[in-house]
Design a protein around this motif. Sequence first.
Motif, PDB file in Angstrom:
ATOM      1  N   GLY A  79      -5.918   6.872  -0.853  1.00  0.00           N
ATOM      2  CA  GLY A  79      -6.091   8.326  -0.844  1.00  0.00           C
ATOM      3  C   GLY A  79      -5.966   8.911   0.558  1.00  0.00           C
ATOM      4  O   GLY A  79      -6.455   8.337   1.527  1.00  0.00           O
ATOM      5  N   SER A  80      -5.283  10.049   0.659  1.00  0.00           N
ATOM      6  CA  SER A  80      -5.131  10.731   1.947  1.00  0.00           C
ATOM      7  C   SER A  80      -5.573  12.196   1.879  1.00  0.00           C
ATOM      8  O   SER A  80      -5.411  12.935   2.838  1.00  0.00           O
ATOM      9  CB  SER A  80      -3.673  10.659   2.401  1.00  0.00           C
ATOM     10  N   LYS A  81      -6.137  12.606   0.719  1.00  0.00           N
ATOM     11  CA  LYS A  81      -6.581  13.998   0.558  1.00  0.00           C
ATOM     12  C   LYS A  81      -7.916  14.193   1.257  1.00  0.00           C
ATOM     13  O   LYS A  81      -8.863  13.436   1.057  1.00  0.00           O
ATOM     14  CB  LYS A  81      -6.704  14.321  -0.929  1.00  0.00           C
ATOM     15  N   LYS A  82      -7.998  15.226   2.113  1.00  0.00           N
ATOM     16  CA  LYS A  82      -9.236  15.516   2.828  1.00  0.00           C
ATOM     17  C   LYS A  82     -10.185  16.316   1.934  1.00  0.00           C
ATOM     18  O   LYS A  82      -9.760  17.176   1.174  1.00  0.00           O
ATOM     19  CB  LYS A  82      -8.938  16.291   4.108  1.00  0.00           C
ATOM     20  N   LEU A  83     -11.492  16.016   2.057  1.00  0.00           N
ATOM     21  CA  LEU A  83     -12.516  16.698   1.266  1.00  0.00           C
ATOM     22  C   LEU A  83     -12.885  18.000   1.946  1.00  0.00           C
ATOM     23  O   LEU A  83     -13.315  18.017   3.104  1.00  0.00           O
ATOM     24  CB  LEU A  83     -13.754  15.801   1.117  1.00  0.00           C
ATOM     25  N   VAL A  84     -12.718  19.139   1.244  1.00  0.00           N
ATOM     26  CA  VAL A  84     -13.063  20.464   1.758  1.00  0.00           C
ATOM     27  C   VAL A  84     -14.377  20.883   1.111  1.00  0.00           C
ATOM     28  O   VAL A  84     -14.470  21.033  -0.112  1.00  0.00           O
ATOM     29  CB  VAL A  84     -11.945  21.486   1.441  1.00  0.00           C
ATOM     30  N   SER A  85     -15.444  21.079   1.938  1.00  0.00           N
ATOM     31  CA  SER A  85     -16.768  21.431   1.404  1.00  0.00           C
ATOM     32  C   SER A  85     -16.843  22.931   1.152  1.00  0.00           C
ATOM     33  O   SER A  85     -16.465  23.745   2.004  1.00  0.00           O
ATOM     34  CB  SER A  85     -17.858  21.014   2.389  1.00  0.00           C
ATOM     35  N   ASN A  86     -17.364  23.316  -0.030  1.00  0.00           N
ATOM     36  CA  ASN A  86     -17.567  24.726  -0.388  1.00  0.00           C
ATOM     37  C   ASN A  86     -19.028  25.093  -0.178  1.00  0.00           C
ATOM     38  O   ASN A  86     -19.917  24.526  -0.811  1.00  0.00           O
ATOM     39  CB  ASN A  86     -17.167  24.971  -1.846  1.00  0.00           C
ATOM     40  N   HIS A  87     -19.277  26.043   0.754  1.00  0.00           N
ATOM     41  CA  HIS A  87     -20.655  26.469   1.026  1.00  0.00           C
ATOM     42  C   HIS A  87     -21.118  27.385  -0.105  1.00  0.00           C
ATOM     43  O   HIS A  87     -20.598  28.481  -0.298  1.00  0.00           O
ATOM     44  CB  HIS A  87     -20.728  27.216   2.363  1.00  0.00           C
ATOM     45  N   LYS A 130      -9.480  10.828   0.485  1.00  0.00           N
ATOM     46  CA  LYS A 130      -9.315   9.899   1.599  1.00  0.00           C
ATOM     47  C   LYS A 130     -10.385   8.807   1.562  1.00  0.00           C
ATOM     48  O   LYS A 130     -11.569   9.083   1.358  1.00  0.00           O
ATOM     49  CB  LYS A 130      -9.397  10.671   2.916  1.00  0.00           C
ATOM     50  N   GLY A 131      -9.942   7.561   1.738  1.00  0.00           N
ATOM     51  CA  GLY A 131     -10.861   6.429   1.700  1.00  0.00           C
ATOM     52  C   GLY A 131     -10.987   5.769   0.344  1.00  0.00           C
ATOM     53  O   GLY A 131     -11.548   4.691   0.228  1.00  0.00           O
ATOM     54  N   GLN A 165       0.837  -1.200   0.000  1.00  0.00           N
ATOM     55  CA  GLN A 165       0.000   0.000   0.000  1.00  0.00           C
ATOM     56  C   GLN A 165       0.874   1.253   0.000  1.00  0.00           C
ATOM     57  O   GLN A 165       1.898   1.309   0.683  1.00  0.00           O
ATOM     58  CB  GLN A 165      -0.923   0.019   1.217  1.00  0.00           C
ATOM     59  N   GLU A 166       0.449   2.255  -0.796  1.00  0.00           N
ATOM     60  CA  GLU A 166       1.134   3.541  -0.860  1.00  0.00           C
ATOM     61  C   GLU A 166       0.112   4.660  -0.711  1.00  0.00           C
ATOM     62  O   GLU A 166      -0.992   4.577  -1.249  1.00  0.00           O
ATOM     63  CB  GLU A 166       1.870   3.711  -2.204  1.00  0.00           C
ATOM     64  N   GLU A 167       0.483   5.710   0.017  1.00  0.00           N
ATOM     65  CA  GLU A 167      -0.400   6.871   0.165  1.00  0.00           C
ATOM     66  C   GLU A 167      -0.316   7.766  -1.066  1.00  0.00           C
ATOM     67  O   GLU A 167       0.757   7.956  -1.634  1.00  0.00           O
ATOM     68  CB  GLU A 167      -0.026   7.669   1.413  1.00  0.00           C
ATOM     69  N   ASN A 168      -1.471   8.302  -1.455  1.00  0.00           N
ATOM     70  CA  ASN A 168      -1.546   9.241  -2.582  1.00  0.00           C
ATOM     71  C   ASN A 168      -2.220  10.512  -2.072  1.00  0.00           C
ATOM     72  O   ASN A 168      -3.426  10.529  -1.814  1.00  0.00           O
ATOM     73  CB  ASN A 168      -2.341   8.628  -3.736  1.00  0.00           C
ATOM     74  N   PRO A 169      -1.449  11.603  -1.923  1.00  0.00           N
ATOM     75  CA  PRO A 169      -2.036  12.834  -1.384  1.00  0.00           C
ATOM     76  C   PRO A 169      -3.002  13.518  -2.341  1.00  0.00           C
ATOM     77  O   PRO A 169      -3.703  14.446  -1.938  1.00  0.00           O
ATOM     78  CB  PRO A 169      -0.797  13.710  -1.111  1.00  0.00           C
TER      79      PRO A 169
END
Length: 257
Positions: A195-203, A146-147, A138-142
């Motif tokens: 995946g390790s990128k966090k999801l940023v929600s746009n209001h 994530k998930g 397993q390898e992390e991909n920024p």
Amino acid sequence: MTFENKASRILTVPVIVKARTPQGQGNKETPKAEWKIETKIETLTTSVPYNRVQEENPYLLKGVEQVKVVGKEGLETITYEVTYANGKEKGRREVRREVTTPAVDEVIEIGTKKVISDAKVEVKIETLTTSIPYNRVQEENPYLLKGVEQVKVAGKEGLETITYEVTYADGKETGRSEVRREVTTPVVDEVIEIGSKKLVSNHSKHVPLPQAYPQNQLTNSQLPRTGGSIGKTGLVSGVLTLGLAFLSFSGKCKKIG
């Protein structure tokens, strides 16, 4: 002279030796000779040969031999105390002898099974190919959410070829010994990206909908120009509707008469 019994340390003991004046020459001066004496601890590594041991095998045909354990030479380290005079070796004394790697004796099985009938004995070289399972890495991909997982490199099993020396008697196998083992196709490990990128929600901003107006408040100036006004369009539609109704009523009256 004293020294420490360690191979990593060298003791140097300088000794100055003066030459004697030969008899009968009076006080005549002679050149002086100086000797530099050194004592060093040195080690020498040599191989230890293995022995060849034979064992009887009652299930192996008489006269047939096969290797049960492969022999392997050992290693022996010998420590010496060496004396040098002006850089030349003058003496050597063994301090200790130590087996650092034991030898592995070769074990040979000797068949003792008697052949009742006149069996035909054959020795064949056979190979067996087996698969080698691959690993999952397993390898992390920024840049991957994530998930989420995705395959970067597909895994592939390898192949290993084992060579045997097989003994047959009248076509039946009576003995088998491994000769060598070789990887003919290397394994390709499977690589999974995590995946390790966090999801940023746009209001999203609230956009007001256009206000609806009642139909009775609309004027000709507020409507889009489509080639006519509300009054004219309604009048034409009413006239057409009354004309169609009159024609339909007239047709029914004629049928009744």
